[in-house]
Design a protein around this motif. Structure first.
Motif, PDB file in Angstrom:
ATOM      1  N   THR A 160     -11.780   7.589  -2.813  1.00  0.00           N
ATOM      2  CA  THR A 160     -11.506   6.068  -3.348  1.00  0.00           C
ATOM      3  C   THR A 160     -10.602   5.320  -2.233  1.00  0.00           C
ATOM      4  OG1 THR A 160      -9.507   6.993  -4.680  1.00  0.00           O
ATOM      5  CG2 THR A 160     -11.558   6.488  -6.059  1.00  0.00           C
ATOM      6  N   ARG A 161     -10.650   3.975  -2.181  1.00  0.00           N
ATOM      7  CA  ARG A 161     -10.336   3.376  -1.259  1.00  0.00           C
ATOM      8  C   ARG A 161      -8.638   3.658  -1.234  1.00  0.00           C
ATOM      9  NH1 ARG A 161     -12.008  -2.623  -0.363  1.00  0.00           N
ATOM     10  NH2 ARG A 161     -11.349  -2.543  -2.565  1.00  0.00           N
TER      11      ARG A 161
ATOM     12  N   THR B 246      -5.484   4.879  -4.534  1.00  0.00           N
ATOM     13  CA  THR B 246      -5.279   5.725  -5.619  1.00  0.00           C
ATOM     14  C   THR B 246      -4.309   4.852  -6.764  1.00  0.00           C
ATOM     15  OG1 THR B 246      -5.323   7.717  -4.349  1.00  0.00           O
ATOM     16  CG2 THR B 246      -4.014   7.717  -6.584  1.00  0.00           C
ATOM     17  N   LEU B 247      -5.146   4.518  -7.774  1.00  0.00           N
ATOM     18  CA  LEU B 247      -4.354   3.964  -9.045  1.00  0.00           C
ATOM     19  C   LEU B 247      -3.278   4.508  -9.428  1.00  0.00           C
ATOM     20  CD1 LEU B 247      -4.620   0.996 -10.212  1.00  0.00           C
ATOM     21  CD2 LEU B 247      -5.860   1.986 -11.938  1.00  0.00           C
TER      22      LEU B 247
ATOM     23  N   LEU C 299       0.783  -1.254   0.093  1.00  0.00           N
ATOM     24  CA  LEU C 299      -0.061   0.097   0.101  1.00  0.00           C
ATOM     25  C   LEU C 299       0.864   1.388   0.045  1.00  0.00           C
ATOM     26  CD1 LEU C 299      -2.181  -1.945   1.207  1.00  0.00           C
ATOM     27  CD2 LEU C 299      -3.095  -0.037   2.147  1.00  0.00           C
ATOM     28  N   SER C 300       2.070   1.148   0.362  1.00  0.00           N
ATOM     29  CA  SER C 300       2.826   2.591   0.523  1.00  0.00           C
ATOM     30  C   SER C 300       4.301   1.886   0.234  1.00  0.00           C
ATOM     31  CB  SER C 300       2.592   3.049   1.885  1.00  0.00           C
ATOM     32  OG  SER C 300       3.353   2.471   2.812  1.00  0.00           O
ATOM     33  N   SER C 301       4.340   1.065  -0.721  1.00  0.00           N
ATOM     34  CA  SER C 301       5.707   0.799  -1.129  1.00  0.00           C
ATOM     35  C   SER C 301       6.159   1.268  -2.406  1.00  0.00           C
ATOM     36  CB  SER C 301       5.655  -1.030  -1.406  1.00  0.00           C
ATOM     37  OG  SER C 301       5.563  -1.660  -0.584  1.00  0.00           O
TER      38      SER C 301
ATOM     39  N   ILE D  22      -2.294   2.685  -4.412  1.00  0.00           N
ATOM     40  CA  ILE D  22      -1.425   3.081  -3.299  1.00  0.00           C
ATOM     41  C   ILE D  22      -2.345   3.865  -2.250  1.00  0.00           C
ATOM     42  CG2 ILE D  22       0.814   2.723  -4.409  1.00  0.00           C
ATOM     43  CD1 ILE D  22       0.842   5.910  -4.657  1.00  0.00           C
ATOM     44  N   ARG D  23      -1.760   3.878  -1.047  1.00  0.00           N
ATOM     45  CA  ARG D  23      -2.472   4.550  -0.059  1.00  0.00           C
ATOM     46  C   ARG D  23      -1.888   6.286  -0.171  1.00  0.00           C
ATOM     47  NH1 ARG D  23      -3.742   2.172   5.823  1.00  0.00           N
ATOM     48  NH2 ARG D  23      -5.316   1.517   4.499  1.00  0.00           N
ATOM     49  N   THR D  24      -2.879   6.980  -0.170  1.00  0.00           N
ATOM     50  CA  THR D  24      -2.793   8.438  -0.315  1.00  0.00           C
ATOM     51  C   THR D  24      -3.701   9.151   0.733  1.00  0.00           C
ATOM     52  OG1 THR D  24      -4.292   8.991  -1.825  1.00  0.00           O
ATOM     53  CG2 THR D  24      -2.221   8.366  -2.621  1.00  0.00           C
ATOM     54  N   PHE D  25      -3.726  10.461   0.616  1.00  0.00           N
ATOM     55  CA  PHE D  25      -4.432  11.147   1.529  1.00  0.00           C
ATOM     56  C   PHE D  25      -5.907  11.330   1.025  1.00  0.00           C
ATOM     57  CE2 PHE D  25      -2.814  13.772  -1.714  1.00  0.00           C
ATOM     58  CZ  PHE D  25      -4.112  14.269  -2.450  1.00  0.00           C
ATOM     59  N   GLU D  26      -6.376  10.733  -0.072  1.00  0.00           N
ATOM     60  CA  GLU D  26      -7.724  10.833  -0.643  1.00  0.00           C
ATOM     61  C   GLU D  26      -8.372   9.890  -0.146  1.00  0.00           C
ATOM     62  OE1 GLU D  26      -9.206  13.239  -3.172  1.00  0.00           O
ATOM     63  OE2 GLU D  26     -10.755  12.005  -2.042  1.00  0.00           O
ATOM     64  N   THR D  27      -9.550  10.230   0.244  1.00  0.00           N
ATOM     65  CA  THR D  27     -10.420   9.170   1.129  1.00  0.00           C
ATOM     66  C   THR D  27     -11.805   8.691   0.239  1.00  0.00           C
ATOM     67  OG1 THR D  27     -11.579  10.843   2.173  1.00  0.00           O
ATOM     68  CG2 THR D  27      -9.811   9.815   3.176  1.00  0.00           C
TER      69      THR D  27
END
Lengths: 340, 340, 340, 340
Positions: free
Chosen positions: D245-246, D248-249, D209-211, D238-243
């Motif tokens: 979407t689950r 961010t592609l 997710l955050s690699s 990947i995991r971002t600040f945007e909530t």
């Protein structure tokens, strides 16, 4: 600065790059490896535009060694900057407590809070007259009237005032404000920064929600390069994936900025968490981390504001916290051997 | 909107909250569970300040159901907004290609590029006159002279022009600019947004580096609430933990914004990656994702700029890409059954 | 839990959803607004799979009110968990200092460091036998031999030992380890967590690099749901956009976790920054924030390890820090009125 | 690799560092500037532990030039890796569509879906038997029985199967699985990666997710260094600040990984958004970006699963999408001149 070249760079282009660097008084050390050639640049590389180099066809990567900021750089200014504001000073071992309401709402509200926070140990009054709000439908602050009320509260209490300016054109209204705040959303409003560099009031720059330490220091550099050396840095939480708190308070900013720069560092634990019950822990931690001061919102009673209900205990809570903060600051100074 | 109450809320405060909500014409549905009581608010909750509610002593959490934006909301404006610019239009099934140099540097540079990109299929000319730079020591753009050159290139080619405004005071200089761009760092410069809402040129708002879709739409709402409904949204990459690319292009913005809003969506693959060789893949993907247009930097020869070297192939590369983009756009329209 | 329905939901599907919820003993409160209908669910919603609901055609959004964790939830277990380890205990007002080398390298190295950190005030010995390394070419730790040396150092000093387990199959080797550490990269290795929930040694779960508080607590819940209630949470820095430090230490984790949960919280300032000179500031701040303990790497001399150079001062630096931490902890306890 | 030294490094320590580097066959180029000295290291620096160097007292910073991965590095393996699976192959210009349910639930469900996706153009069947769930109370998959059903569906349709392994001990159960998937949460489960490197089935590694790209390629390197060269990379958001979407592609992964590595790249648009209506846009964009394949969840009717309602159109939606994807892939191949 290092320039990593692509393999087999065009010799003519490489030659013209080297000539151009030489014309900027940059000395070049070439390291040739099996797969890569690297140019080590020695000299004042802060004048080199790293993006321009990176865009060259023959360049694979550019890495900076020297920091791009000078005025804000501790390497060139080893002594801490201390900023005199009214009867107090920011930096130099002091713990500056800036307290007050998020928004200035009325004379009664502001003067009540100002007197209370002064009694609790605050040394500056904060209050928003111009409020950046993400919704056009939300309350935008009292504006000029808010500044007038701040001036009045300052007269009543003697507390110097810090307030946010949102646009260069507002400068004439800030005559009686002691420290001009640049909000997180304006940290890279370069026009505003330049204007603030051309006047002589101290400027407190809040860190952008996703700004790196370097970008933040470059914003300080904007002000300083225009002539105003009185800059204060204020960490107020960064944006991360965590949603439980509004932002994530980065207390690592204190030792990092103290190492990279000589400017005072203030912590705002209120905006960081967005939750009142997390403020005391963050504020105390900031003092132990070595902050020069705190920016704390003292809520006038939100119940009252909304529904005319009974007065809240918010000022009491601040009073208790302020006493702890000052006691802890004293203890830390002893612990660190009076160094700070 | 839902208000989750703390357990055993003070009855007087709860009553005054309910009264206050009722005074705003909000209907309240109460759900009492074993451990939590929740107030469901029905009515126009976009006027309720969520932070104010969250600050109340009796409140544990507030969750919004209804989006806080109205003018930009597809629910209330089901039809796509189409914006006419010169002889072209943005939205409505068109693929708008905005191309040109990052910075306007000279008449020769600009006119050469403008002619080339027009020949390749671009329908708008982009070019920076005022350049926001993180370093005060970097080139800040030609300013007013840059706008004069853009005007000249527009006359030569007939291409409408998009360029960035950094401060409200620059508005009079943008007379001959067709679309005014708000940069990522100014996305929440609310004064600038309000001023742009009070004039009638289309405004293209770039997404802030760490701005959510909702915050971005609220910035559009600022412009629209002031009267100007011609707003374009431009995704240019967001800040993530990944450092290989300068930013991470979020193409999910296309379907999400198309769902939430009726405004046209443009993709800028150049700023996102910061690497030229990644631009084609990002641009093609954006077209397949359903973007209304692209904002592409066409480099005039960086070698030349720096070192007077041989002319680069950058305009050729753009030419090849533009043809692919247009062909792909045509194919996608067929594939989607002419829907778009 | 709230289920926001799409407008005009298919009545048959809505009815079957309601029946299904009723079959789970969930009570439903319906709020019908002008544009949205919301179902408020009352009952034990922790058994409802939120993703399943969200995937339904008639559902627009689902929001959880109740936390999905139970065993780890302070609401259901108001008293702090205190964990006895050897002669010391974690939680309950203690400041546990876990110190030792990153990797166990040799008997001499380990015993020297163990004795030194004990003399400085550490109450537990940390040391890695199995080392998760992002490169297959880097040193992976001494493995079983490392655990043997930890056992030996424990015998020499009486310090209880904490060490990381990377895979369930290693459990038999951890017989003489007092606290089993789950590394950040394994925080969601659910098989490992379940196995650790079925044995009775305390488990210290490091927060994943980009794990939310809730996900972290759900990992604790995995261990606790299998029967082992002795769980310790360890914050070690999260991944953000900032690259100056390796990670960003989130000290807000201390008050947040203390509020949400009853489990002890440990701070690891060493991994967070990746820079030795930032550790003291982070460690002191953690104590002021209210942490139950610290996990600190005491470097045996890296110079020596590499190049057989002169002995470093690293253990001296730790000694100075440990004394400050203990003094600060004592001061904070007085300040907080002996509450903690 | 570059080592930036602190000013005035201790000469004895510097000498021992240089000796140690020389003992590793590393050549050293020294650049001395006014304020900094930098050592440029030439040779096989992938064996140098960058953290070890960074920890040295005399070192200010270390920067890597050479990528730390070798087996996965396109520089050393210019040709694309093509992986044969059953009658199909992944890479080499193919568009591999892996489709199937998130979880295997029953024979009827799986066989129905498998036949449908095959008819629509899928070339592989995906299905989860072991499901990593963040809650211990959620459905964990059918386990061994799920693998048996996958085997059965494979026999019925001839589609090769990809399924996730969560722990090394499960390997014997995966006999009839064609591609073993490593989930995002296990991307840095180095024990699992090593075990998969010592068997000969292809391994598909999902990005953490955050690699970062580099960490991801280092996980591929773990498998490859152990002997198994058949590695596939799968981006899943990947995991971002945007909530909204689950996740961010990050479609930039396609051109970046194709540049850095020779391994096939698959895109999973389903996990990225977590919203079904965003999948088609993401999938089409991925094809235009140049992906080697897609991993798509074909929902068996969630209504049915829950409430025994009418059959959903989900397989129809997939059918329509699959046809578009294959048509677009054909078009892109023509557009790129049959290059790919």
């Amino acid at each position: 600065m290092f320039i990593v070249l692509k393999s087999n760079p065009d010799p003519a282009r490489l030659a013209s790059l080297k000539d151009w660097l030489a014309s900027k008084d940059i000395e070049i050390h070439t390291s040739e490896g099996a797969t890569t050639t690297v140019l080590g640049l020695v000299g004042d590389t802060s004048i080199i535009d790293i993006d321009l180099i990176a865009a060259l066809d023959i360049v694979e990567d550019v890495k900076r060694i020297q920091e791009p900021f000078k005025n804000a750089n501790r390497k060139f200014h080893p002594d801490d900057t201390v900023i005199k504001v009214g009867n107090t000073q920011i930096g130099g071992g002091n713990l500056t407590i800036m307290a007050g309401p998020c928004s200035v709402e009325s004379e009664e509200q502001l003067v009540t809070i100002a007197k209370a926070v002064k009694a609790s140990g605050a040394t500056m009054l904060r209050g928003g007259a111009f409020k950046p709000r993400s919704s056009p439908y939300a309350f935008q602050g009292l504006g000029e009237e808010g500044l007038r009320l701040l001036s009045l509260a300052k007269k009543e209490t003697g507390l110097p005032v810090v307030s946010e300016m949102m646009e260069a054109s507002q400068l004439p209204l800030f005559d009686d404000v002691d420290v001009i705040q640049v909000g997180a959303r304006n940290m890279q409003n370069f026009n505003l920064l330049s204007v603030l560099g051309n006047q002589d009031k101290p400027v407190m720059i809040k860190r952008g929600l996703s700004s790196t330490y370097e970008e933040w220091l470059m914003s300080a550099e904007y002000v300083m390069a225009s002539g105003n050396k009185q800059v204060i840095l204020c960490e107020r939480g960064i944006r991360t994936f965590e949603t439980y708190t509004r932002n994530t308070l980065d207390l690592g900013a204190v030792p990092v900025l103290k190492k990279l720069s000589h400017l005072p560092v203030i912590i705002d634990p209120s905006h960081a968490s967005g939750k009142w019950d997390l403020v005391p822990s963050g504020a105390l931690a900031a003092v132990a981390a070595g902050t020069d001061g705190l920016l704390i919102e003292v809520h006038n009673d939100p119940e009252k504001a909304l529904c005319d209900g009974p007065q809240s205990l918010k000022m009491d809570t601040f009073d208790e916290l302020a006493h702890k903060l000052l006691a802890l600051h004293g203890f830390m100074q002893e612990l660190e051997g009076g160094k700070k």
